[in-house]
Scaffold this motif. Structure first.
Motif, PDB file in Angstrom:
ATOM      1  N   PHE A  87       0.826  -1.110  -0.068  1.00  0.00           N
ATOM      2  CA  PHE A  87       0.003  -0.021   0.043  1.00  0.00           C
ATOM      3  C   PHE A  87       0.795   1.311   0.150  1.00  0.00           C
ATOM      4  O   PHE A  87       1.978   1.199   0.626  1.00  0.00           O
ATOM      5  CB  PHE A  87      -0.864  -0.170   1.307  1.00  0.00           C
ATOM      6  N   TYR A  88       0.326   2.326  -0.663  1.00  0.00           N
ATOM      7  CA  TYR A  88       1.270   3.471  -0.758  1.00  0.00           C
ATOM      8  C   TYR A  88       0.216   4.759  -0.444  1.00  0.00           C
ATOM      9  O   TYR A  88      -0.727   4.563  -0.795  1.00  0.00           O
ATOM     10  CB  TYR A  88       1.740   3.733  -2.326  1.00  0.00           C
ATOM     11  N   ARG A  89       0.847   5.694   0.184  1.00  0.00           N
ATOM     12  CA  ARG A  89       0.037   6.917   0.278  1.00  0.00           C
ATOM     13  C   ARG A  89       1.045   7.962  -0.396  1.00  0.00           C
ATOM     14  O   ARG A  89       2.282   8.100  -0.122  1.00  0.00           O
ATOM     15  CB  ARG A  89       0.021   7.447   1.827  1.00  0.00           C
ATOM     16  N   PHE A  90       0.368   8.580  -1.333  1.00  0.00           N
ATOM     17  CA  PHE A  90       1.059   9.665  -2.120  1.00  0.00           C
ATOM     18  C   PHE A  90       0.918  10.956  -1.691  1.00  0.00           C
ATOM     19  O   PHE A  90      -0.398  11.129  -1.155  1.00  0.00           O
ATOM     20  CB  PHE A  90       0.380   9.660  -3.750  1.00  0.00           C
ATOM     21  N   GLU A  91       1.829  11.838  -1.704  1.00  0.00           N
ATOM     22  CA  GLU A  91       1.686  13.259  -1.465  1.00  0.00           C
ATOM     23  C   GLU A  91       2.357  14.112  -2.487  1.00  0.00           C
ATOM     24  O   GLU A  91       3.562  13.923  -2.740  1.00  0.00           O
ATOM     25  CB  GLU A  91       2.085  13.472   0.010  1.00  0.00           C
ATOM     26  N   ASP A  92       1.662  15.062  -2.855  1.00  0.00           N
ATOM     27  CA  ASP A  92       2.343  15.793  -3.877  1.00  0.00           C
ATOM     28  C   ASP A  92       2.564  15.265  -5.152  1.00  0.00           C
ATOM     29  O   ASP A  92       3.601  15.377  -5.689  1.00  0.00           O
ATOM     30  CB  ASP A  92       3.345  16.769  -3.298  1.00  0.00           C
ATOM     31  N   GLY A  93       1.609  14.109  -5.227  1.00  0.00           N
ATOM     32  CA  GLY A  93       2.183  13.077  -6.567  1.00  0.00           C
ATOM     33  C   GLY A  93       3.283  12.248  -6.353  1.00  0.00           C
ATOM     34  O   GLY A  93       3.724  11.803  -7.565  1.00  0.00           O
ATOM     35  N   LYS A  94       3.727  12.197  -5.203  1.00  0.00           N
ATOM     36  CA  LYS A  94       5.004  11.331  -4.966  1.00  0.00           C
ATOM     37  C   LYS A  94       4.582  10.234  -3.630  1.00  0.00           C
ATOM     38  O   LYS A  94       3.639  10.595  -2.910  1.00  0.00           O
ATOM     39  CB  LYS A  94       6.196  12.265  -4.498  1.00  0.00           C
ATOM     40  N   VAL A  95       5.414   9.186  -3.800  1.00  0.00           N
ATOM     41  CA  VAL A  95       5.070   8.177  -2.637  1.00  0.00           C
ATOM     42  C   VAL A  95       5.816   8.699  -1.419  1.00  0.00           C
ATOM     43  O   VAL A  95       7.153   9.112  -1.360  1.00  0.00           O
ATOM     44  CB  VAL A  95       6.012   6.828  -3.039  1.00  0.00           C
ATOM     45  N   ARG A  96       4.753   8.751  -0.493  1.00  0.00           N
ATOM     46  CA  ARG A  96       5.044   9.397   0.859  1.00  0.00           C
ATOM     47  C   ARG A  96       5.241   8.284   1.819  1.00  0.00           C
ATOM     48  O   ARG A  96       6.392   8.310   2.431  1.00  0.00           O
ATOM     49  CB  ARG A  96       4.042  10.429   1.354  1.00  0.00           C
ATOM     50  N   GLU A  97       4.319   7.386   1.805  1.00  0.00           N
ATOM     51  CA  GLU A  97       4.428   6.188   2.622  1.00  0.00           C
ATOM     52  C   GLU A  97       4.245   5.010   2.115  1.00  0.00           C
ATOM     53  O   GLU A  97       3.320   4.851   0.994  1.00  0.00           O
ATOM     54  CB  GLU A  97       3.635   6.383   3.872  1.00  0.00           C
ATOM     55  N   VAL A  98       4.903   4.001   2.271  1.00  0.00           N
ATOM     56  CA  VAL A  98       4.730   2.461   1.926  1.00  0.00           C
ATOM     57  C   VAL A  98       4.558   1.433   3.066  1.00  0.00           C
ATOM     58  O   VAL A  98       5.413   1.580   3.929  1.00  0.00           O
ATOM     59  CB  VAL A  98       5.908   2.155   1.099  1.00  0.00           C
ATOM     60  N   TRP A  99       3.614   0.550   3.009  1.00  0.00           N
ATOM     61  CA  TRP A  99       3.464  -0.358   3.857  1.00  0.00           C
ATOM     62  C   TRP A  99       3.498  -1.743   2.886  1.00  0.00           C
ATOM     63  O   TRP A  99       2.858  -1.921   1.905  1.00  0.00           O
ATOM     64  CB  TRP A  99       2.174  -0.528   4.459  1.00  0.00           C
ATOM     65  N   SER A 100       4.540  -2.367   3.200  1.00  0.00           N
ATOM     66  CA  SER A 100       4.677  -3.755   2.166  1.00  0.00           C
ATOM     67  C   SER A 100       5.137  -5.063   3.060  1.00  0.00           C
ATOM     68  O   SER A 100       5.413  -4.874   4.126  1.00  0.00           O
ATOM     69  CB  SER A 100       6.294  -3.512   1.470  1.00  0.00           C
ATOM     70  N   VAL A 101       4.421  -5.922   2.484  1.00  0.00           N
ATOM     71  CA  VAL A 101       4.481  -7.313   3.055  1.00  0.00           C
ATOM     72  C   VAL A 101       4.828  -8.460   1.932  1.00  0.00           C
ATOM     73  O   VAL A 101       3.884  -8.464   1.057  1.00  0.00           O
ATOM     74  CB  VAL A 101       3.209  -7.933   4.041  1.00  0.00           C
ATOM     75  N   ILE A 102       5.744  -9.076   1.960  1.00  0.00           N
ATOM     76  CA  ILE A 102       6.287 -10.131   1.005  1.00  0.00           C
ATOM     77  C   ILE A 102       5.803 -11.229   1.449  1.00  0.00           C
ATOM     78  O   ILE A 102       5.852 -11.958   2.775  1.00  0.00           O
ATOM     79  CB  ILE A 102       7.707 -10.264   0.762  1.00  0.00           C
ATOM     80  N   ASP A 103       5.307 -12.147   0.546  1.00  0.00           N
ATOM     81  CA  ASP A 103       4.767 -13.589   0.903  1.00  0.00           C
ATOM     82  C   ASP A 103       5.946 -14.322   1.266  1.00  0.00           C
ATOM     83  O   ASP A 103       6.321 -15.401   0.303  1.00  0.00           O
ATOM     84  CB  ASP A 103       3.923 -14.124  -0.334  1.00  0.00           C
ATOM     85  N   LYS A 104       6.409 -14.510   2.396  1.00  0.00           N
ATOM     86  CA  LYS A 104       7.708 -15.167   2.787  1.00  0.00           C
ATOM     87  C   LYS A 104       7.215 -16.911   2.863  1.00  0.00           C
ATOM     88  O   LYS A 104       8.001 -17.736   2.241  1.00  0.00           O
ATOM     89  CB  LYS A 104       8.073 -14.886   4.256  1.00  0.00           C
TER      90      LYS A 104
END
Length: 130
Positions: free
Chosen positions: A104-121
């Motif tokens: 999941f990403y949250r964009f701010e000013d058209g850019k990636v501001r926050e990333v929440w990532s989970v890889i299927d280990k």
């Protein structure tokens, strides 16, 4: 920003990653970017990606699912690659793997501001017979 515009920016961001066009990264990543709660900024984000490509030279981000609800993007990214040595704490040692990342990403000013990532280990462990 519209849903279509956000999806377009995201696809350009993924193209930038796949091209390893690091000088262009600041066009897509916010100066105060965070990844899984860790402040990275553009320089830290770039260092993380460069390290990923050192450990996985054939790394390629493939969008499998994409949903936009501005300012958020949700994606399932598919990978078919060959990490060297230890990957995610697992002894991969050059074996070809397929797995997914839910992000999941949250964009701010058209850019990636926050990333929440989970890889299927678990998918990786299954391929390694663990």
């Amino acid at each position: 920003m519209t849903k279509d515009k956000l999806e377009e920016i995201y696809r350009q961001y993924i193209d930038c990653l796949n091209a390893q066009d690091w000088p262009k990264l600041d066009a897509f990543v916010h100066p105060d970017a965070q990844h899984n709660g860790r402040p990275f900024g553009v320089a830290g984000y770039r260092a993380m990606l460069e390290n990923d490509y050192r450990e996985i030279p054939d790394l390629r981000f493939t969008i499998e699912l994409l949903a936009a609800d501005p300012p958020y993007i949700a994606a399932r990214l598919a990978f078919d690659c060959t990490p060297f040595g230890i990957f995610m704490g697992l002894p991969v040692n050059g074996r070809r793997l397929t797995f997914a990342e839910n992000v999941f990403y949250r964009f701010e000013d058209g850019k990636v501001r926050e990333v929440w990532s989970v890889i299927d280990k678990a998918a990786i462990e299954g391929q390694l017979g663990m």
